[in-house]
Design a protein around this motif. Structure first.
Motif, PDB file in Angstrom:
ATOM      1  N   SER A  17       0.807  -1.188  -0.003  1.00 21.39           N
ATOM      2  CA  SER A  17       0.238  -0.054  -0.035  1.00 21.39           C
ATOM      3  C   SER A  17       0.812   1.266   0.015  1.00 21.39           C
ATOM      4  O   SER A  17       0.529   2.375  -0.244  1.00 21.39           O
ATOM      5  CB  SER A  17      -0.899  -0.094   1.340  1.00 21.39           C
ATOM      6  N   ASN A  22       5.251   7.842  -1.658  1.00 22.04           N
ATOM      7  CA  ASN A  22       5.088   7.706  -0.212  1.00 22.04           C
ATOM      8  C   ASN A  22       6.297   7.045   0.535  1.00 22.04           C
ATOM      9  O   ASN A  22       6.553   7.461   1.730  1.00 22.04           O
ATOM     10  CB  ASN A  22       3.735   7.312   0.126  1.00 22.04           C
ATOM     11  N   ASP A 124       0.141   2.443   7.489  1.00 17.12           N
ATOM     12  CA  ASP A 124      -1.345   3.069   7.108  1.00 17.12           C
ATOM     13  C   ASP A 124      -2.246   1.999   7.005  1.00 17.12           C
ATOM     14  O   ASP A 124      -3.308   2.395   6.403  1.00 17.12           O
ATOM     15  CB  ASP A 124      -1.134   3.860   5.701  1.00 17.12           C
ATOM     16  N   ILE A 152      -0.717   6.261   9.867  1.00 17.22           N
ATOM     17  CA  ILE A 152      -1.018   7.251   8.577  1.00 17.22           C
ATOM     18  C   ILE A 152      -2.322   7.208   8.110  1.00 17.22           C
ATOM     19  O   ILE A 152      -2.774   6.072   7.680  1.00 17.22           O
ATOM     20  CB  ILE A 152       0.057   7.158   7.580  1.00 17.22           C
ATOM     21  N   THR A 154      -5.420   7.374   5.675  1.00 22.48           N
ATOM     22  CA  THR A 154      -5.537   7.407   4.373  1.00 22.48           C
ATOM     23  C   THR A 154      -6.921   7.282   3.876  1.00 22.48           C
ATOM     24  O   THR A 154      -7.830   6.883   4.832  1.00 22.48           O
ATOM     25  CB  THR A 154      -4.626   6.219   3.401  1.00 22.48           C
ATOM     26  N   ILE A 155      -7.330   7.596   2.461  1.00 18.53           N
ATOM     27  CA  ILE A 155      -8.613   7.157   2.200  1.00 18.53           C
ATOM     28  C   ILE A 155      -9.080   5.755   2.300  1.00 18.53           C
ATOM     29  O   ILE A 155     -10.321   5.478   2.649  1.00 18.53           O
ATOM     30  CB  ILE A 155      -9.032   7.981   0.685  1.00 18.53           C
ATOM     31  N   TYR A 157      -7.973   3.460   4.189  1.00 22.60           N
ATOM     32  CA  TYR A 157      -8.304   3.135   5.738  1.00 22.60           C
ATOM     33  C   TYR A 157      -8.230   4.233   6.893  1.00 22.60           C
ATOM     34  O   TYR A 157      -7.366   4.387   7.604  1.00 22.60           O
ATOM     35  CB  TYR A 157      -7.430   1.915   6.067  1.00 22.60           C
ATOM     36  N   PRO A 158      -9.425   5.083   6.729  1.00 20.35           N
ATOM     37  CA  PRO A 158      -9.291   6.164   7.684  1.00 20.35           C
ATOM     38  C   PRO A 158      -9.494   5.744   9.297  1.00 20.35           C
ATOM     39  O   PRO A 158      -9.203   6.572  10.202  1.00 20.35           O
ATOM     40  CB  PRO A 158     -10.619   7.034   7.169  1.00 20.35           C
ATOM     41  N   THR A 179      -1.814  13.042   9.258  1.00 17.09           N
ATOM     42  CA  THR A 179      -3.023  12.997   8.570  1.00 17.09           C
ATOM     43  C   THR A 179      -2.752  12.489   7.067  1.00 17.09           C
ATOM     44  O   THR A 179      -3.979  12.425   6.539  1.00 17.09           O
ATOM     45  CB  THR A 179      -3.317  14.523   8.366  1.00 17.09           C
ATOM     46  N   ASP A 180      -1.584  12.637   6.424  1.00 18.22           N
ATOM     47  CA  ASP A 180      -1.219  11.939   5.039  1.00 18.22           C
ATOM     48  C   ASP A 180      -0.001  11.568   5.161  1.00 18.22           C
ATOM     49  O   ASP A 180       0.733  11.953   6.123  1.00 18.22           O
ATOM     50  CB  ASP A 180      -2.079  12.678   4.060  1.00 18.22           C
ATOM     51  N   PHE A 181       0.653  11.277   4.030  1.00 16.85           N
ATOM     52  CA  PHE A 181       2.037  11.019   3.903  1.00 16.85           C
ATOM     53  C   PHE A 181       2.670  12.075   3.873  1.00 16.85           C
ATOM     54  O   PHE A 181       3.907  12.290   4.245  1.00 16.85           O
ATOM     55  CB  PHE A 181       2.307   9.996   2.737  1.00 16.85           C
TER      56      PHE A 181
END
Length: 199
Positions: A17, A22, A124, A152, A154-155, A157-158, A179-181
């Motif tokens: 993933s 990233n 993530d 981390i 991601t869309i 796996y929030p 909140t993201d990479f």
């Protein structure tokens, strides 16, 4: 064996993933954290220095940078350079429980006598191969190893923050979420400062 303040394993997700872009953001974020003067000052203030290592995990675990006891700016720079020069180990499934088990085993090889032992795991997504993290987390508790998490978001796996809270970190551990990479560098910097200063 000489005493040191802390043994810290950076356990970094390199599963499928994690795109190449990233992956680079993670590597650069870790290096940027050790370039930060606050991080360096915190490390240099620790009696006996800090033992650091970097392990990458997916289906398997590789010791990307073995144990290094760092005390000076030069030590920190050498550790960072090793991180930058090492090739990516894999991009397979997400065997988080297996990774924690291997990190716990590797903690036995630390080349100094640490006052505290920490596994700093980032990722993530949830485990989708081999054992879940619950059992190795319990093993870490019995061996007085702290597991801290850097989930981390991601869309895909929030819910990763809740997963790390419930299944990954030890009761005396803590989370710093990215909140993201793109946010990884800031999160890992804050986390390393907290880990070294707190323990």
């Amino acid at each position: 064996m000489l005493a040191c303040a802390l043994a810290l394993i950076l356990l970094v997700d390199v599963s499928g993933s994690i795109s190449d872009e990233n992956y680079k953001l993670q590597r650069q974020g870790i290096v940027q954290a050790f370039e930060d003067q606050s991080v360096r000052n915190t490390i240099k203030a620790q009696p006996g220095g800090v033992a650091l290592s970097l392990l990458e995990w997916s289906s398997n675990v590789r010791v990307t940078v073995p144990w290094r006891v760092v005390k000076t700016n030069s030590d920190i720079e050498k550790f960072s350079q090793e991180i930058l020069e090492a090739p990516r180990s894999s991009s397979n499934l997400t065997a988080l429980g297996h990774a924690l088990n291997k990190a716990i085993e590797y903690m036995e090889e630390v080349p100094c006598d640490p006052e505290s032992k920490i596994i700093d795991v980032s990722g993530d997504g949830p485990s989708n191969e081999k054992e879940e993290p619950d059992e190795p987390r319990n093993k870490a508790i019995t061996e007085s190893i702290v597991i801290n998490g850097l989930p981390i978001i991601t869309i895909v796996y929030p819910e990763i923050v809740d997963y790390y809270k419930e299944k990954v970190i030890t009761p005396n551990g803590f989370l710093v979420e990215a909140t993201d990479f793109e946010d990884f560098a800031k999160a890992i910097r804050r986390k390393i400062i907290l880990e070294i200063a707190k323990y």
